[in-house]
Design a protein around this motif. Structure first.
Motif, PDB file in Angstrom:
ATOM      1  N   MET A 152      45.634  29.250   4.424  1.00 29.15           N
ATOM      2  CA  MET A 152      44.806  28.415   5.283  1.00 29.15           C
ATOM      3  C   MET A 152      43.456  29.090   5.551  1.00 29.15           C
ATOM      4  N   LYS A 153      43.481  30.403   5.811  1.00 32.28           N
ATOM      5  CA  LYS A 153      42.239  31.135   6.078  1.00 32.28           C
ATOM      6  C   LYS A 153      41.344  31.167   4.846  1.00 32.28           C
ATOM      7  N   ALA A 154      41.960  31.237   3.674  1.00 31.95           N
ATOM      8  CA  ALA A 154      41.176  31.212   2.442  1.00 31.95           C
ATOM      9  C   ALA A 154      40.451  29.880   2.272  1.00 31.95           C
ATOM     10  N   LEU A 155      41.005  28.845   2.898  1.00 30.73           N
ATOM     11  CA  LEU A 155      40.387  27.514   2.850  1.00 30.73           C
ATOM     12  C   LEU A 155      39.485  27.255   4.044  1.00 30.73           C
ATOM     13  N   GLY A 156      39.264  28.296   4.856  1.00 28.74           N
ATOM     14  CA  GLY A 156      38.385  28.156   6.012  1.00 28.74           C
ATOM     15  C   GLY A 156      39.057  27.614   7.248  1.00 28.74           C
ATOM     16  N   LYS A 157      40.398  27.596   7.276  1.00 26.62           N
ATOM     17  CA  LYS A 157      41.142  27.098   8.428  1.00 26.62           C
ATOM     18  C   LYS A 157      41.692  28.282   9.221  1.00 26.62           C
ATOM     19  N   SER A 158      41.706  28.133  10.554  1.00 29.71           N
ATOM     20  CA  SER A 158      42.140  29.250  11.396  1.00 29.71           C
ATOM     21  C   SER A 158      43.598  29.157  11.823  1.00 29.71           C
ATOM     22  N   GLN A 159      44.219  27.997  11.619  1.00 23.44           N
ATOM     23  CA  GLN A 159      45.603  27.854  12.052  1.00 23.44           C
ATOM     24  C   GLN A 159      46.363  26.880  11.158  1.00 23.44           C
ATOM     25  N   ILE A 160      47.666  26.809  11.389  1.00 28.22           N
ATOM     26  CA  ILE A 160      48.527  25.927  10.622  1.00 28.22           C
ATOM     27  C   ILE A 160      48.252  24.472  11.002  1.00 28.22           C
ATOM     28  N   ASN A 161      48.330  23.591  10.034  1.00 27.97           N
ATOM     29  CA  ASN A 161      48.104  22.168  10.270  1.00 27.97           C
ATOM     30  C   ASN A 161      49.223  21.598  11.146  1.00 27.97           C
ATOM     31  N   GLY A 162      48.848  20.989  12.262  1.00 24.39           N
ATOM     32  CA  GLY A 162      49.831  20.515  13.228  1.00 24.39           C
ATOM     33  C   GLY A 162      50.653  19.323  12.784  1.00 24.39           C
ATOM     34  N   ILE A 163      50.237  18.624  11.707  1.00 22.78           N
ATOM     35  CA  ILE A 163      51.019  17.461  11.283  1.00 22.78           C
ATOM     36  C   ILE A 163      52.129  17.829  10.302  1.00 22.78           C
ATOM     37  N   TRP A 164      52.162  19.072   9.845  1.00 20.99           N
ATOM     38  CA  TRP A 164      53.188  19.452   8.880  1.00 20.99           C
ATOM     39  C   TRP A 164      54.613  19.151   9.348  1.00 20.99           C
ATOM     40  N   PRO A 165      54.979  19.532  10.579  1.00 22.09           N
ATOM     41  CA  PRO A 165      56.372  19.288  10.996  1.00 22.09           C
ATOM     42  C   PRO A 165      56.788  17.832  10.917  1.00 22.09           C
ATOM     43  N   VAL A 166      55.929  16.919  11.397  1.00 22.03           N
ATOM     44  CA  VAL A 166      56.328  15.512  11.408  1.00 22.03           C
ATOM     45  C   VAL A 166      56.335  14.925  10.002  1.00 22.03           C
ATOM     46  N   VAL A 167      55.416  15.355   9.144  1.00 22.67           N
ATOM     47  CA  VAL A 167      55.392  14.861   7.768  1.00 22.67           C
ATOM     48  C   VAL A 167      56.642  15.302   7.020  1.00 22.67           C
ATOM     49  N   ILE A 168      56.992  16.566   7.156  1.00 20.42           N
ATOM     50  CA  ILE A 168      58.190  17.088   6.486  1.00 20.42           C
ATOM     51  C   ILE A 168      59.439  16.400   7.031  1.00 20.42           C
TER      52      ILE A 168
ATOM     53  N   VAL B 105      71.474   8.507  11.870  1.00 18.62           N
ATOM     54  CA  VAL B 105      71.335   9.839  11.267  1.00 18.62           C
ATOM     55  C   VAL B 105      69.887  10.172  10.895  1.00 18.62           C
ATOM     56  N   PRO B 106      69.144   9.281  10.210  1.00 18.01           N
ATOM     57  CA  PRO B 106      67.749   9.636   9.867  1.00 18.01           C
ATOM     58  C   PRO B 106      66.887   9.917  11.093  1.00 18.01           C
ATOM     59  N   ILE B 107      67.085   9.165  12.181  1.00 13.34           N
ATOM     60  CA  ILE B 107      66.299   9.405  13.390  1.00 13.34           C
ATOM     61  C   ILE B 107      66.669  10.740  14.018  1.00 13.34           C
ATOM     62  N   LEU B 108      67.948  11.067  14.010  1.00 13.40           N
ATOM     63  CA  LEU B 108      68.372  12.375  14.523  1.00 13.40           C
ATOM     64  C   LEU B 108      67.790  13.502  13.682  1.00 13.40           C
ATOM     65  N   LEU B 109      67.712  13.279  12.369  1.00 10.51           N
ATOM     66  CA  LEU B 109      67.105  14.280  11.489  1.00 10.51           C
ATOM     67  C   LEU B 109      65.653  14.536  11.871  1.00 10.51           C
ATOM     68  N   ILE B 110      64.927  13.465  12.198  1.00  5.71           N
ATOM     69  CA  ILE B 110      63.525  13.619  12.601  1.00  5.71           C
ATOM     70  C   ILE B 110      63.434  14.466  13.870  1.00  5.71           C
ATOM     71  N   PHE B 111      64.272  14.150  14.861  1.00  2.00           N
ATOM     72  CA  PHE B 111      64.290  14.912  16.106  1.00  2.00           C
ATOM     73  C   PHE B 111      64.529  16.389  15.832  1.00  2.00           C
ATOM     74  N   ILE B 112      65.599  16.665  15.119  1.00  2.00           N
ATOM     75  CA  ILE B 112      66.034  18.054  14.912  1.00  2.00           C
ATOM     76  C   ILE B 112      65.030  18.837  14.080  1.00  2.00           C
ATOM     77  N   LEU B 113      64.614  18.251  12.947  1.00  2.00           N
ATOM     78  CA  LEU B 113      63.686  18.957  12.061  1.00  2.00           C
ATOM     79  C   LEU B 113      62.316  19.142  12.709  1.00  2.00           C
ATOM     80  N   ASN B 114      61.822  18.113  13.373  1.00  2.19           N
ATOM     81  CA  ASN B 114      60.515  18.222  14.020  1.00  2.19           C
ATOM     82  C   ASN B 114      60.529  19.313  15.081  1.00  2.19           C
ATOM     83  N   PHE B 115      61.602  19.364  15.866  1.00  2.00           N
ATOM     84  CA  PHE B 115      61.711  20.386  16.906  1.00  2.00           C
ATOM     85  C   PHE B 115      61.800  21.780  16.287  1.00  2.00           C
TER      86      PHE B 115
END
Length: 460
Positions: free
Chosen positions: A267-283, A239-249
Motif C-alpha cells: 500500500m505504501k509503495a502505491l502512496g497509501k498510508s493504511q489498509i483499504n477499509g472496504i476490504w473486509p466487507v468485500v471479502i 448461513v450466508p448472512i451469518l458468514l458476512i457477520f462473522i467474516l466482517n467482524f
C-alpha cells in the motif's frame, strides 16, 4: 461572491426539485454543477465537468464499485434462490404480519450494526423486505423509508459502538471512541426508532384504509423466480448472512490488524498510508456469494444468468451515487463554498449547537453525512475541541451530536444514498420520499435537539 453563493443554492434547488420529479441524476448532476460554475466564474463549465466532476466520480467508483458489485450480486442471489423469502417467512412468523414494518427495520438495523456497509444493506435487505411486505400487504411505497430508518439513522450515527465509518470520523479530533456518549446515543436511538415506526405504521394503516395494498411492481419480477413450494430452510437461508457477520467482524477487528504488515508495504509503495477499509466487507460478501451458490444450487435457475443479472444490477446505483459525489466535488471546489463553509462554522451560538448546525447544513449541500462531517471537522475540529473545554461540555457529546446531526439533512432528494435506495427498490421520489424524509430528516433532527438539551444539562 454573492452571485457565486446564489449559484450554489440555485443549482442545489434545481437538482433537488428535478431529482424529485424523476429526472436522471446521471444527467442532472453534471448540468447543475456546471450551472454553479457559470455563476461563480471560477473556471469554465467544461473544465468543471471533465477535470473535477468526472475525477470525483471516478474516485468514488474506484473506491466503492467492489462494494456495489458484490452487494448487488448477493442481494440478487438471495432473492432468486428463495432464501430471502425463507428468512422473511421466519421473521413474519416471529413478529406477526401486523409488525411487518418493525420486522424490516429491525432486520436492517441488525445488519448495519453488525458491520454491513450502508451501500450493501439495501441490496441485501430488499428481497427480504419485499417478501415481508407482500405477505402483510403493506404498501411497497413504505419499504424505502423502512430500510432507511433501519440503516441511515440510529444504527449509523446514534447507537454507541456502531462500526459505520462516520462514527470513527470525530475520533482524531476529540480523542473519543466509537462508544462516545452512550446514554445520549441510546436515548436518541430509542426516539428515532420509536417515532419512525409509529409514523410508518400509521401511514400503512391510512393507505390500507384507502384501499392501497402492496401493489404490483415491475421491479419485483427479478426476485420472483422461486415460489413458496420450493424454498431452502431458514437455517440454511441464514448461513450466508451469518458468514458476512462473522467474516466482517474477524477481518476488521483481527486479521487486518494482526497481519497488517503483509499489506502495508504494498500500500505504501502505491502512496497509501493504511489498509483499504472496504476490504473486509468485500471479502465477506464474496465468500457469502460463493456459499450461496453452493448451498442454494438446487434453488437457483440458470446460475450464470443470475450472476450476470446481479452484477448488472450494481451499475445504475453506483452511477447515480457517483454522479452526486461528482456534483459535490464541483461545489466544494468553488471559492464561494469556502466562504459559505466559514460562515456556517463561525456563527455566534453555543458551540454544541454550532457543531450540529455546521455538520447538518454541509451534509445537506454535498448530499452526504460523512462528507458534511469531514468538511466541518476539517474546518473547525480543533476549535470545537477548544470551545467544548472552555464551556465545560463533554467532547463525547460533541462526537455523538456532530454525527447525529450530519445524519439529518444528508438525505435531501439529491442524496446519493436516497437515489441508490430508490433505484434498487424500483420506486420514485414522488412515491416514497415523503416517508423517507420524515424518518431520516425530521425525526433525527428532533432527536438531535433533545440530545443537545440533555448534553447541555451534563448528560452524556
Amino acid at each position: 461572491m454573492t452571485l457565486s453563493i446564489l449559484g450554489i443554492f440555485a443549482s442545489l434547488i434545481i437538482l433537488m426539485v428535478l431529482a424529485y420529479r424523476g429526472v436522471s441524476v446521471i444527467v442532472l448532476a453534471p448540468l447543475t454543477a456546471m450551472l454553479a460554475t457559470i455563476f461563480s466564474g471560477d473556471f469554465p463549465a467544461i473544465v468543471a465537468y471533465t477535470e473535477i466532476l468526472m475525477k470525483a466520480m471516478a474516485g468514488f467508483i474506484a473506491l466503492y464499485f467492489p462494494v456495489f458489485l458484490v452487494g448487488a450480486i448477493f442481494g440478487h442471489v438471495m432473492g432468486v434462490s428463495g432464501a430471502s423469502t425463507a428468512i422473511a417467512n421466519f421473521i413474519s412468523a416471529t413478529f406477526g404480519n401486523d409488525r411487518a414494518i418493525l420486522a424490516v427495520v429491525c432486520a436492517t438495523a441488525l445488519l448495519v450494526y453488525g458491520g454491513v456497509s450502508l451501500f450493501v444493506v439495501v441490496f441485501a435487505i430488499y428481497p427480504i423486505g419485499v417478501s415481508i411486505y407482500k405477505k402483510a400487504d403493506v404498501p411497497k411505497r413504505l419499504l424505502p423509508a423502512s430500510i432507511a430508518l433501519g440503516a441511515f439513522t440510529f444504527t449509523m450515527t446514534a447507537l454507541p459502538g456502531s462500526p459505520q465509518y462516520i462514527n470513527t470520523m470525530p475520533i482524531p479530533y476529540f480523542g473519543t471512541t466509537i462508544y462516545a456518549a452512550p446514554l445520549l446515543g441510546i436515548i436518541s436511538s430509542v426516539i428515532m426508532m420509536t417515532l419512525g415506526i409509529v409514523w410508518l405504521t400509521r401511514r400503512a394503516r391510512k393507505l390500507n384504509a384507502a384501499g392501497e395494498g402492496y401493489g404490483v411492481h415491475d421491479a419485483d419480477k427479478e426476485i420472483q423466480y422461486n415460489d413458496n413450494t420450493k424454498l431452502p430452510g431458514f437455517v440454511l437461508a441464514i448461513v450466508p448472512i451469518l458468514l458476512i457477520f462473522i467474516l466482517n467482524f474477524a477481518l476488521t477487528n483481527w486479521y487486518f490488524i494482526e497481519f497488517a504488515a503483509n499489506y502495508l508495504p504494498a500500500m505504501k509503495a502505491l502512496g497509501k498510508s493504511q489498509i483499504n477499509g472496504i476490504w473486509p466487507v468485500v471479502i465477506s460478501l464474496a465468500v457469502a456469494i460463493v456459499a450461496s451458490f453452493i448451498l442454494f444450487r438446487a434453488y437457483i435457475p440458470s446460475p450464470k444468468k443470475q450472476l450476470e443479472k446481479g452484477a448488472l444490477g450494481s451499475l445504475l446505483p453506483i452511477m447515480n451515487t457517483a454522479s452526486e459525489v461528482g456534483y459535490g466535488g464541483v461545489i466544494k471546489a468553488l471559492a464561494a463554498f469556502s466562504v459559505l463553509q466559514a460562515g456556517i462554522v463561525s456563527m455566534d451560538i453555543s458551540p454544541i449547537i454550532k457543531v450540529a448546525i455546521s455538520t447538518t447544513l454541509l451534509a445537506g449541500v454535498v448530499g452526504s453525512s460523512s462528507g458534511g462531517t469531514a468538511l466541518a471537522l476539517e474546518a473547525l475540529g480543533e476549535s470545537f475541541k477548544t470551545m467544548a473545554l472552555e464551556h465545560g461540555i463533554s467532547l463525547e457529546a460533541f462526537h455523538r451530536i456532530a454525527i447525529m446531526a450530519a445524519g439529518g439533512l444528508d438525505t435531501l432528494p439529491h442524496s446519493g444514498a436516497v437515489i441508490t435506495l430508490l433505484a434498487v427498490t424500483g420506486l420514485s421520489h414522488r412515491q416514497s420520499y415523503k416517508d423517507i424524509a420524515m424518518c431520516t430528516i425530521a425525526i433525527p433532527l428532533f432527536a438531535v435537539a433533545i440530545a443537545i438539551a440533555l448534553a447541555m444539562s451534563g448528560i452524556t
